[in-house]
Write an enzyme that holds these catalytic residues in place. Structure first.
Site, short mmCIF file in Angstrom:
data_model
loop_
_atom_site.label_atom_id
_atom_site.label_comp_id
_atom_site.label_asym_id
_atom_site.label_seq_id
_atom_site.Cartn_x
_atom_site.Cartn_y
_atom_site.Cartn_z
N GLU A 7 3.21 -11.48 12.29
CA GLU A 7 4.06 -11.76 11.29
C GLU A 7 5.63 -11.85 11.87
O GLU A 7 6.47 -11.00 11.39
CB GLU A 7 4.23 -10.87 10.10
N GLU A 55 -4.98 -10.51 7.21
CA GLU A 55 -4.57 -9.57 6.34
C GLU A 55 -4.72 -10.35 4.75
O GLU A 55 -4.38 -11.52 4.73
CB GLU A 55 -3.03 -9.26 6.38
O1 IFM Z 1 1.96 -3.61 5.30
C1 IFM Z 1 2.20 -4.90 5.35
C2 IFM Z 1 1.84 -5.17 6.69
O2 IFM Z 1 2.53 -4.42 7.83
C3 IFM Z 1 2.10 -6.80 7.19
N1 IFM Z 1 1.87 -7.74 6.30
C4 IFM Z 1 2.04 -7.24 4.77
C5 IFM Z 1 1.59 -6.06 4.52
C6 IFM Z 1 1.63 -5.61 3.02
O3 IFM Z 1 3.03 -5.71 2.55
#
Ligand code: IFM
Length: 451
Positions: free
Chosen positions: A172, A354
């Site tokens: 990210e 994710e």
């Molecule tokens: O916890 C975060 C992660 O570090 C990066 N993506 C989103 C998740 C939830 O907010």
């Protein structure tokens, strides 16, 4: 109204990977153990007012000492893969120079334990815990960071490339740049647009240099980057809000993958970043990855704000949309459409690295965590993934965020995303109902794949 659950289960490609994800600062703790250097998150979280309840990652889930128990939890889930990140300051306390053998040994043990449990390690080089020593030298505003990152990538590939096949450069990048240099919600906590543009470009240069270093040191490596991709919507259907959403879309969804895969910046950013681009840079950045990592939770919103230095303001979702317990919009169709769009735009194998749901929760009187809403979320979102596959998207894996409850950045420990509950005072792990649901789904998928 049918739900995603009611749709006939779309067959997934052979070898589809089911996994879980975490990141170093969010779970490891042990921030002063065995020669680890400080990271920007150690410094930032210590400033009063930055993190809810004054929480820090000092102890987190104490995964540094409890990794074997956490591997056993993953084995219980039946996952085929685990995505984690290496803490750069644990292996290079000053960011560059002499490596910290004890830090490398920790990851040796983690990787060996995963392999012994039949779990494929997916290693991400950077999930936001920059060595403070490099921040002190300018951090992402110093163009030299591309070389520092490449040296770090080479070290990691030489050490682990015999056992790890999947490497990601960044997780990210748009979040840590936009939140760190645009909105001051993450370190370094500044709001100068020119710094944001410079940081974006230097992260992209580091990505390109990192890919080269990984491939040089571990020629068999399968290399990608992990991007958060979600629709950026106007909070109201006005021309001004629509322009704001287009700008947010460039920062959030396009600044990194378009530069890294297509070799150019999106229009507005291209003009802004121009002063920082040197001859040959776009070719240095544009390295064909082997796969595209998608992180997705919910749509995001922008509104026009003449006073906003970036030309748009971050906005809450409209009041009438369905939401998760922590207020994030629930929209599985947006997930399906995102996967289809990423497939059409970049033509790469997609791994969802994710996806998951946050909640404020605790065990009930019988000691169980019955997280019905998370199960509904995972069921509808994996249903949306199946719908994307049915529409032709080349999606090859799905990783839940997260294995464990953990340090949720500015929200501290208040928001929990784990399949496994962590009782922080005792560090006891309690698999939630969603862990049993996920294990059962994986078991059923494996049975289906062997039929
Ligand atoms: O916890 C975060 C992660 O570090 C990066 N993506 C989103 C998740 C939830 O907010």
């Amino acid at each position: 109204m049918p739900t995603w659950n009611d749709a006939p289960a779309q067959a997934l490609p052979r070898g589809f990977v089911w996994g879980v994800s975490t990141s170093s600062y969010q779970i490891e703790g042990a921030v002063q153990a065995d020669g680890r250097g400080p990271s920007v998150w150690d410094s930032y979280s210590r400033v009063p007012g930055h993190i809810a309840n004054g929480d820090t990652g000092d102890v987190a889930c104490d995964h540094y000492h409890r990794y074997a128990e956490d591997i056993a939890l993953m084995r219980g889930l039946g996952v085929g893969a685990y995505r984690f990140s290496v803490a750069w300051p644990r292996v290079l306390p000053a960011g560059t120079g002499v490596a910290n053998e004890a830090g490398l040994v920790f990851y040796d043990r983690l990787i060996d334990g995963l392999l012994a449990a039949g779990i494929d390690p997916w290693l991400c080089l950077y999930h936001w815990d920059l060595p403070q020593a490099l921040q002190d030298r300018g951090g992402w505003l110093n163009r030299d960071i591309a070389g520092w990152f490449a040296d770090y990538a080479g070290l990691i590939a030489r050490r682990f490339g015999d056992r790890v096949r999947r490497f990601a450069t960044f997780n990210e990048p748009s979040v840590f740049t936009l939140f760190g240099y645009g909105f001051a919600w993450h370190p370094p906590g500044t709001t100068e647009p020119a710094d944001l543009w410079k940081a974006i470009h230097h992260v992209n240069l580091a990505h390109g240099a990192g890919v080269d270093a990984l491939r040089q040191a571990a020629p068999a490596a399968s290399v990608g980057a992990i991007h958060n991709v979600q629709p950026a919507r106007p909070v109201q259907q006005t021309a001004a809000d629509e322009a704001a959403a287009t700008l947010l879309d460039e920062y959030w969804n396009k600044a990194f993958p378009e530069a890294q895969i297509l070799g150019h910046y999106p229009p507005a950013l291209s003009r802004a970043i121009e002063p920082f681009i040197q001859s040959g840079d776009m070719a240095r950045i544009c390295r064909q990855p082997d796969w595209f990592g998608v992180n997705h939770y919910s749509p995001i919103y922008a509104r026009a704000d003449p006073a906003a230095r970036l030309g748009f303001a971050w906005a809450d979702s409209p009041p009438d949309v369905p939401r998760s317990p922590i207020g994030w919009q629930l929209d599985p169709a947006a997930f399906r459409d995102t996967l289809i769009d990423v497939h059409r735009r970049y033509r790469l194998p997609i791994y969802v690295l994710e996806n998951g749901a946050g909640a404020v929760e605790k065990p009930d009187a019988s000691g169980e965590v019955n997280d019905r809403e998370r199960i509904d979320y995972l069921a509808t979102y994996t249903g949306a993934l199946r719908a994307a596959v049915a529409a032709g998207a080349d999606v090859r894996g799905y990783f839940v965020w997260s294995l464990l409850d953990n340090f949720e950045w500015g929200a501290g420990y208040a928001n929990r995303f784990g399949l496994v509950y962590v009782d922080y005072p005792t560090q006891r792990r309690i698999p939630k109902a969603s862990a049993r649901w996920y294990a059962e789904m994986i078991r059923a998928e494996k049975a289906r794949a062997t039929r």
